[in-house]
Design a protein around this motif. Structure first.
Motif, PDB file in Angstrom:
ATOM      1  N   TYR A   1       0.926  -1.149  -0.060  1.00 35.66           N
ATOM      2  CA  TYR A   1       0.091  -0.102   0.033  1.00 35.66           C
ATOM      3  C   TYR A   1       0.843   1.353   0.026  1.00 35.66           C
ATOM      4  O   TYR A   1       0.389   2.396  -0.513  1.00 35.66           O
TER       5      TYR A   1
ATOM      6  N   ILE B   1      -4.625  -3.844   3.156  1.00 34.15           N
ATOM      7  CA  ILE B   1      -6.093  -3.654   3.695  1.00 34.15           C
ATOM      8  C   ILE B   1      -6.366  -5.015   4.347  1.00 34.15           C
ATOM      9  O   ILE B   1      -6.963  -5.050   5.535  1.00 34.15           O
TER      10      ILE B   1
ATOM     11  N   LYS C   1      -4.114   0.092   7.446  1.00 33.15           N
ATOM     12  CA  LYS C   1      -3.060   0.109   6.352  1.00 33.15           C
ATOM     13  C   LYS C   1      -1.943   0.474   7.000  1.00 33.15           C
ATOM     14  O   LYS C   1      -1.833   1.442   7.790  1.00 33.15           O
TER      15      LYS C   1
ATOM     16  N   PHE D   1      -3.246  -3.513  -2.513  1.00 29.84           N
ATOM     17  CA  PHE D   1      -4.410  -3.320  -1.557  1.00 29.84           C
ATOM     18  C   PHE D   1      -4.239  -4.812  -0.794  1.00 29.84           C
ATOM     19  O   PHE D   1      -5.154  -4.974   0.243  1.00 29.84           O
TER      20      PHE D   1
ATOM     21  N   VAL E   1      -9.758  -1.925   9.703  1.00 34.33           N
ATOM     22  CA  VAL E   1      -8.642  -1.972   8.553  1.00 34.33           C
ATOM     23  C   VAL E   1      -7.327  -1.127   9.187  1.00 34.33           C
ATOM     24  O   VAL E   1      -7.718   0.072   9.533  1.00 34.33           O
TER      25      VAL E   1
ATOM     26  N   ALA F   1     -13.244  -5.866   4.659  1.00 31.37           N
ATOM     27  CA  ALA F   1     -12.041  -5.710   3.825  1.00 31.37           C
ATOM     28  C   ALA F   1     -12.440  -5.654   2.269  1.00 31.37           C
ATOM     29  O   ALA F   1     -11.931  -5.028   1.561  1.00 31.37           O
TER      30      ALA F   1
ATOM     31  N   SER G   1      -6.843  -5.870   8.187  1.00 28.65           N
ATOM     32  CA  SER G   1      -8.377  -6.110   9.010  1.00 28.65           C
ATOM     33  C   SER G   1      -8.410  -7.472   9.616  1.00 28.65           C
ATOM     34  O   SER G   1      -8.842  -7.349  10.625  1.00 28.65           O
TER      35      SER G   1
END
Length: 551
Positions: free
Chosen positions: A362, A418, A550, A415, A548, A464, A422
């Motif tokens: 990410y 993420i 990140k 991604f 979540v 997610a 999560s």
């Protein structure tokens, strides 16, 4: 586990190799003509967004958490909604509204009788300050959500003690609430700045030559892949710097409250002019980041009769967008379950290291990721083609780069964090005694994953999946650079209209992106608002931060 981590590292290794193989004369040119201006614009943009978006998000979060004022109950739900609006769409809209030929200035000239721009002064939207304002209006929810989550879980007893000692409301916020929320604020600001660094559509359209725009122009417009790779390596230094700043902001910060006596902050009413000032301060970000863009898109769609665009071609672009997002989301969830389950069961350095590396995707801007994937994907396609030709004597086309496989891989790498964040957060709330009991009953690791972990991860998987799906739909830089010929998604369709100076014709596609993005944002708000109430009623001090996480 190790294979997944290597896939994430592959673009970085390829990027460094491309940059190293470039002509030595490129560096002096970049240093003299490209990097100074691009670096200054990037630093100024990030600093401005950090200040403006941070002020918007923190102020709104504290007001709706610690006070009651007119419209508060509605604003709690409206404030996170700009997350559904991509930065590039907001930039296109604000140019249409506030540029010299836009709605606002045309109305002013008609009302005041001005003939030309020489008769009056109006802020220039196509500028660095304009870009800061536009992007801050969309990115402040990252900071708002993180700040509100921390404010909601702060113990009311500490604030009450400060009040009895004579602290004013402003001092209470400055010396107690804000320092306690610093770890979450560091995460929120870092996420907003990473999103700003990833952007290409807004900064390019508003005339801000960031490093991301320079990578794009050097690669496609000037045909210099090594030069673009060298600029991308400079961008990586910015990414590393943002991660270090985020880690520094959270260093040695721990806060725990007694689970037996924890009480959350009780909102204090604001009466008269103070209440209306609070309403205005919380309404302005929503107005700038969601209401104006959505109203403009709806107006242009209805006025231009753009629902007529719902033909076979538009539906094909829509289905391409949905198909890529579904495939990427499904792949991400499967890989995340494998990574998180293995890390939970094995608990060794290899699995932990692989999980950490998988979460770095990410932090890679889409432009850098696309550039790093280009050469490896073409090499894999060539290898497959050579093997197929040697076995069958027939040629085979590009499987990854020619069939949008590269876009899916880029989505997965970008991604994956993420989903892993999560799922890890969801499993961390589960007592290890459940797994210990399953082990004593003779359950194998596979049975534990299917019978215990996956059922417990279902809420986190659902959250997610929604977020990843919408992020895939909104993603522009990686999609723009890796898409095959004659392939359009909704995001690239909007970009194409805007680059031709006809953004209003792409209002329907932009409106669809925004409407699809509303569902996960509303679900996120619902979850965040419900968790503190559940925690308080149960006498718990559990965090209200979204699941979540990140990196």
């Amino acid at each position: 586990m190790a294979a997944i981590a290597l896939v994430v590292l592959l673009p970085l290794a390829a990027l460094i190799e491309i940059a190293a193989e470039g002509d030595a004369e490129i560096w002096p040119h970049l240093i003299a003509n490209v990097l100074p201006a691009s670096t200054f614009d990037t630093l100024a943009l990030l600093a401005g967004i950090g200040l403006v978006a941070g002020s918007m998000g923190i102020t709104a979060a504290w007001l709706v958490t610690a006070h009651r004022f007119p419209g508060r109950s509605i604003l709690v739900w409206l404030l996170p909604l700009p997350l559904a609006v991509p930065t590039y769409i907001t930039a296109y809209i604000y140019v249409e509204v506030f540029d010299s030929a836009g709605l606002v200035q045309m109305a002013l000239r008609g009302i005041m009788g001005w003939k030309s721009r020489g008769d009056y002064w109006f802020p220039e939207i196509r500028s660095l300050p304009g870009c800061i304002l536009v992007m801050s209006a969309v990115l402040y929810p990252y900071i708002y959500i993180a700040a509100r989550a921390m404010f909601l879980t702060q113990s009311a007893s500490m604030l009450e003690v400060a009040r009895t000692l004579g602290a004013s409301r402003i001092k209470l916020f400055r010396i107690i609430a804000l320092p306690l929320a610093r770890p979450a604020l560091a995460v929120g600001v870092s996420l907003a700045l990473l999103e700003a660094l990833n952007d290409i559509g807004a900064s390019e359209y508003l005339g801000v030559r960031t490093l991301t725009v320079s990578v794009y122009n050097t690669w496609l417009n000037r045909g210099s892949l090594p030069g673009a790779a060298q600029i991308a390596c400079v961008m990586l230094a910015f990414v590393i710097g943002l991660i270090l700043i985020e880690r520094y902001g959270r260093r040695d910060r721990r806060y725990a409250a007694s689970p037996k006596r924890h009480r959350t902050v009780h909102p204090v009413p604001l009466f008269g002019i103070r209440g209306w000032i609070a309403t205005v301060l919380c309404t302005v970000p929503v107005l700038l980041g969601f209401i104006i863009p959505t109203a403009f898109l709806l107006r242009e769609t209805l006025r231009g009769g753009l629902f007529n665009q719902l033909d076979a071609e538009f539906l094909a672009h829509f289905m391409t967008t949905i198909g890529l997002s579904v495939v990427a989301t499904s792949t991400v969830l499967i890989l995340a379950v494998v990574l998180v389950s293995a890390a939970r069961l094995s608990k060794n350095s290899l699995t932990k290291g692989s999980l950490f590396i998988a979460g770095l995707g990410y932090a890679l801007p889409g432009t850098v990721l696309a550039l790093g994937l280009m050469v490896p994907l073409v090499g894999i396609d060539n290898l497959i083609g050579t093997l197929w030709r040697s076995l069958t004597g027939e040629r085979i086309g590009l499987l990854l780069m020619g069939a949008a496989g590269g876009i899916v891989i880029a989505y997965v790498i970008r991604f994956l964090s993420i989903a892993t964040g999560s799922l890890s957060a969801g499993l961390d709330r589960v007592s290890p005694s459940l797994e210990d009991a399953a082990r004593t009953l003779g359950a194998s690791r596979r049975e534990m994953v299917w019978a215990i972990q996956i059922p417990l991860m279902r809420p986190a998987l659902a959250s997610a999946a929604l977020l990843i799906f919408v992020d895939c739909i909104k993603e522009l830089p990686a999609t723009l650079l890796l898409r095959p010929l004659n392939t359009e998604t909704l995001s690239t369709l909007v970009y194409t209209y805007a680059s031709r100076g006809r953004f209003e014709d792409g209002s329907l596609a932009a409106l669809v992106i925004v409407l699809v993005g509303l569902l996960p944002v509303i679900q996120l708000v619902r979850t965040a608002e419900a968790r503190p109430r559940v925690a308080e009623s149960a006498g718990s001090s559990a965090s209200a931060l979204p699941a979540v996480d990140k990196p």
